[in-house]
Design a protein around this motif. Structure first.
Motif, PDB file in Angstrom:
ATOM      1  N   THR A  25       0.826  -1.205   0.000  1.00 50.21           N
ATOM      2  CA  THR A  25       0.000   0.000   0.000  1.00 50.21           C
ATOM      3  C   THR A  25       0.861   1.257   0.000  1.00 50.21           C
ATOM      4  OG1 THR A  25      -1.749  -1.184   1.162  1.00 50.21           O
ATOM      5  CG2 THR A  25      -1.862   1.211   1.196  1.00 50.21           C
ATOM      6  N   THR A  26       1.951   1.253   0.768  1.00 50.15           N
ATOM      7  CA  THR A  26       2.844   2.413   0.804  1.00 50.15           C
ATOM      8  C   THR A  26       3.456   2.663  -0.567  1.00 50.15           C
ATOM      9  OG1 THR A  26       3.348   2.002   3.122  1.00 50.15           O
ATOM     10  CG2 THR A  26       4.889   3.376   1.912  1.00 50.15           C
ATOM     11  N   ALA A  27       3.924   1.595  -1.218  1.00 49.59           N
ATOM     12  CA  ALA A  27       4.527   1.746  -2.542  1.00 49.59           C
ATOM     13  C   ALA A  27       3.511   2.243  -3.566  1.00 49.59           C
ATOM     14  CB  ALA A  27       5.133   0.417  -2.991  1.00 49.59           C
ATOM     15  N   ILE A  28       2.322   1.674  -3.547  1.00 46.84           N
ATOM     16  CA  ILE A  28       1.281   2.068  -4.502  1.00 46.84           C
ATOM     17  C   ILE A  28       0.812   3.495  -4.221  1.00 46.84           C
ATOM     18  CG2 ILE A  28      -1.105   1.599  -5.232  1.00 46.84           C
ATOM     19  CD1 ILE A  28       0.896  -0.348  -6.410  1.00 46.84           C
ATOM     20  N   PHE A  29       0.640   3.838  -2.944  1.00 43.79           N
ATOM     21  CA  PHE A  29       0.168   5.178  -2.591  1.00 43.79           C
ATOM     22  C   PHE A  29       1.185   6.245  -3.004  1.00 43.79           C
ATOM     23  CE2 PHE A  29      -0.314   8.800   0.296  1.00 43.79           C
ATOM     24  CZ  PHE A  29      -1.646   9.107   0.077  1.00 43.79           C
ATOM     25  N   THR A  30       2.470   5.946  -2.837  1.00 45.01           N
ATOM     26  CA  THR A  30       3.509   6.901  -3.208  1.00 45.01           C
ATOM     27  C   THR A  30       3.473   7.192  -4.703  1.00 45.01           C
ATOM     28  OG1 THR A  30       4.916   6.074  -1.438  1.00 45.01           O
ATOM     29  CG2 THR A  30       6.003   7.316  -3.163  1.00 45.01           C
ATOM     30  N   THR A  31       3.196   6.168  -5.497  1.00 41.84           N
ATOM     31  CA  THR A  31       3.208   6.333  -6.950  1.00 41.84           C
ATOM     32  C   THR A  31       1.871   6.807  -7.511  1.00 41.84           C
ATOM     33  OG1 THR A  31       4.809   4.530  -7.056  1.00 41.84           O
ATOM     34  CG2 THR A  31       3.758   5.169  -9.110  1.00 41.84           C
ATOM     35  N   TYR A  32       0.772   6.207  -7.038  1.00 43.06           N
ATOM     36  CA  TYR A  32      -0.531   6.452  -7.655  1.00 43.06           C
ATOM     37  C   TYR A  32      -1.544   7.167  -6.767  1.00 43.06           C
ATOM     38  CZ  TYR A  32       1.322   3.081 -10.975  1.00 43.06           C
ATOM     39  OH  TYR A  32       2.108   2.432 -11.879  1.00 43.06           O
ATOM     40  N   GLY A  33      -1.232   7.411  -5.517  1.00 46.10           N
ATOM     41  CA  GLY A  33      -2.133   8.129  -4.620  1.00 46.10           C
ATOM     42  C   GLY A  33      -3.291   7.261  -4.141  1.00 46.10           C
ATOM     43  N   TRP A  34      -4.366   7.967  -3.725  1.00 48.94           N
ATOM     44  CA  TRP A  34      -5.520   7.271  -3.165  1.00 48.94           C
ATOM     45  C   TRP A  34      -6.191   6.338  -4.164  1.00 48.94           C
ATOM     46  CZ3 TRP A  34      -6.231   6.424   1.614  1.00 48.94           C
ATOM     47  CH2 TRP A  34      -5.836   7.347   2.578  1.00 48.94           C
ATOM     48  N   THR A  35      -6.202   6.738  -5.412  1.00 54.79           N
ATOM     49  CA  THR A  35      -6.836   5.890  -6.426  1.00 54.79           C
ATOM     50  C   THR A  35      -6.128   4.542  -6.513  1.00 54.79           C
ATOM     51  OG1 THR A  35      -7.461   7.851  -7.691  1.00 54.79           O
ATOM     52  CG2 THR A  35      -7.499   5.744  -8.856  1.00 54.79           C
ATOM     53  N   GLY A  36      -4.814   4.568  -6.563  1.00 54.81           N
ATOM     54  CA  GLY A  36      -4.045   3.330  -6.638  1.00 54.81           C
ATOM     55  C   GLY A  36      -4.229   2.446  -5.419  1.00 54.81           C
ATOM     56  N   SER A  37      -4.188   3.055  -4.236  1.00 52.54           N
ATOM     57  CA  SER A  37      -4.343   2.242  -3.023  1.00 52.54           C
ATOM     58  C   SER A  37      -5.768   1.699  -2.901  1.00 52.54           C
ATOM     59  CB  SER A  37      -3.941   3.016  -1.770  1.00 52.54           C
ATOM     60  OG  SER A  37      -4.769   4.132  -1.576  1.00 52.54           O
ATOM     61  N   SER A  38      -6.737   2.432  -3.396  1.00 49.77           N
ATOM     62  CA  SER A  38      -8.121   1.934  -3.386  1.00 49.77           C
ATOM     63  C   SER A  38      -8.287   0.758  -4.348  1.00 49.77           C
ATOM     64  CB  SER A  38      -9.091   3.050  -3.784  1.00 49.77           C
ATOM     65  OG  SER A  38      -9.047   4.091  -2.844  1.00 49.77           O
ATOM     66  N   ILE A  39      -7.664   0.851  -5.501  1.00 53.02           N
ATOM     67  CA  ILE A  39      -7.728  -0.253  -6.466  1.00 53.02           C
ATOM     68  C   ILE A  39      -7.007  -1.474  -5.900  1.00 53.02           C
ATOM     69  CG2 ILE A  39      -6.919  -1.024  -8.738  1.00 53.02           C
ATOM     70  CD1 ILE A  39      -7.493   1.866  -9.708  1.00 53.02           C
ATOM     71  N   LEU A  40      -5.870  -1.267  -5.239  1.00 42.78           N
ATOM     72  CA  LEU A  40      -5.149  -2.377  -4.618  1.00 42.78           C
ATOM     73  C   LEU A  40      -6.023  -3.057  -3.558  1.00 42.78           C
ATOM     74  CD1 LEU A  40      -2.421  -3.916  -4.276  1.00 42.78           C
ATOM     75  CD2 LEU A  40      -1.905  -2.274  -2.462  1.00 42.78           C
ATOM     76  N   GLY A  41      -6.662  -2.272  -2.703  1.00 44.84           N
ATOM     77  CA  GLY A  41      -7.545  -2.838  -1.681  1.00 44.84           C
ATOM     78  C   GLY A  41      -8.715  -3.592  -2.284  1.00 44.84           C
ATOM     79  N   SER A  42      -9.279  -3.057  -3.355  1.00 46.75           N
ATOM     80  CA  SER A  42     -10.382  -3.736  -4.040  1.00 46.75           C
ATOM     81  C   SER A  42      -9.914  -5.050  -4.645  1.00 46.75           C
ATOM     82  CB  SER A  42     -10.947  -2.849  -5.151  1.00 46.75           C
ATOM     83  OG  SER A  42     -11.457  -1.664  -4.610  1.00 46.75           O
ATOM     84  N   GLY A  43      -8.692  -5.055  -5.166  1.00 46.89           N
ATOM     85  CA  GLY A  43      -8.133  -6.282  -5.735  1.00 46.89           C
ATOM     86  C   GLY A  43      -7.950  -7.360  -4.684  1.00 46.89           C
ATOM     87  N   PHE A  44      -7.447  -6.971  -3.499  1.00 45.46           N
ATOM     88  CA  PHE A  44      -7.301  -7.934  -2.406  1.00 45.46           C
ATOM     89  C   PHE A  44      -8.662  -8.487  -1.991  1.00 45.46           C
ATOM     90  CE2 PHE A  44      -3.137  -5.833  -0.955  1.00 45.46           C
ATOM     91  CZ  PHE A  44      -2.370  -6.791  -1.602  1.00 45.46           C
ATOM     92  N   ALA A  45      -9.657  -7.619  -1.900  1.00 47.86           N
ATOM     93  CA  ALA A  45     -10.995  -8.066  -1.507  1.00 47.86           C
ATOM     94  C   ALA A  45     -11.588  -8.999  -2.561  1.00 47.86           C
ATOM     95  CB  ALA A  45     -11.913  -6.865  -1.282  1.00 47.86           C
ATOM     96  N   ALA A  46     -11.386  -8.689  -3.840  1.00 46.47           N
ATOM     97  CA  ALA A  46     -11.913  -9.540  -4.913  1.00 46.47           C
ATOM     98  C   ALA A  46     -11.243 -10.916  -4.887  1.00 46.47           C
ATOM     99  CB  ALA A  46     -11.703  -8.865  -6.268  1.00 46.47           C
ATOM    100  N   ARG A  47      -9.946 -10.945  -4.653  1.00 47.75           N
ATOM    101  CA  ARG A  47      -9.246 -12.238  -4.570  1.00 47.75           C
ATOM    102  C   ARG A  47      -9.742 -13.056  -3.383  1.00 47.75           C
ATOM    103  NH1 ARG A  47      -3.353  -9.898  -5.926  1.00 47.75           N
ATOM    104  NH2 ARG A  47      -3.703  -9.637  -8.140  1.00 47.75           N
ATOM    105  N   ALA A  48      -9.973 -12.400  -2.272  1.00 44.57           N
ATOM    106  CA  ALA A  48     -10.489 -13.113  -1.097  1.00 44.57           C
ATOM    107  C   ALA A  48     -11.877 -13.686  -1.387  1.00 44.57           C
ATOM    108  CB  ALA A  48     -10.538 -12.179   0.108  1.00 44.57           C
ATOM    109  N   LEU A  49     -12.694 -12.933  -2.106  1.00 41.46           N
ATOM    110  CA  LEU A  49     -14.029 -13.416  -2.470  1.00 41.46           C
ATOM    111  C   LEU A  49     -13.939 -14.642  -3.372  1.00 41.46           C
ATOM    112  CD1 LEU A  49     -17.125 -13.045  -2.467  1.00 41.46           C
ATOM    113  CD2 LEU A  49     -16.828 -11.545  -4.441  1.00 41.46           C
ATOM    114  N   VAL A  50     -13.031 -14.620  -4.340  1.00 47.12           N
ATOM    115  CA  VAL A  50     -12.860 -15.759  -5.243  1.00 47.12           C
ATOM    116  C   VAL A  50     -12.411 -16.998  -4.467  1.00 47.12           C
ATOM    117  CG1 VAL A  50     -11.440 -16.652  -7.142  1.00 47.12           C
ATOM    118  CG2 VAL A  50     -12.456 -14.385  -7.307  1.00 47.12           C
ATOM    119  N   VAL A  51     -11.459 -16.831  -3.565  1.00 41.79           N
ATOM    120  CA  VAL A  51     -10.992 -17.962  -2.750  1.00 41.79           C
ATOM    121  C   VAL A  51     -12.138 -18.514  -1.911  1.00 41.79           C
ATOM    122  CG1 VAL A  51      -9.486 -18.599  -0.814  1.00 41.79           C
ATOM    123  CG2 VAL A  51      -8.583 -17.259  -2.717  1.00 41.79           C
TER     124      VAL A  51
END
Length: 86
Positions: A25-51
């Motif tokens: 999250t720190t790496a993504i936030f530094t590069t892409y800001g809130w949008t990037g960290s939100s997309i990363l969090g959504s990706g983690f949640a989507a993967r957890a749902l699939v599992v």
């Protein structure tokens, strides 16, 4: 396996997941800001749902019921919650 080993393993993976998530999250936030960290969090949640969905699928000839999943019939007179007629 003793319960303390299971708890210890859970805590190791919980700590590892927290550390990796914070680093990512720190790496993504530094590069892409809130949008990037939100997309990363959504990706983690989507993967957890699939599992979770994959783990819920019945396998083989069918899914076996456990005592916890059986409905409790009021007044059935059985400890398992199953009806005597069925």
């Amino acid at each position: 396996m003793p319960p303390s080993s299971v708890i210890g393993g859970y805590m190791v993976f919980c700590s590892l997941g927290s550390a990796l998530g914070a680093a990512a999250t720190t790496a993504i936030f530094t590069t892409y800001g809130w949008t990037g960290s939100s997309i990363l969090g959504s990706g983690f949640a989507a993967r957890a749902l699939v599992v979770w969905l994959i783990a819920r699928r019945p396998t083989g000839t069918g899914r076996k019921e456990s005592a916890v999943e059986l409905p409790a019939y009021a007044g059935s007179g059985t400890c398992s919650g199953r009806r005597a007629d069925g």
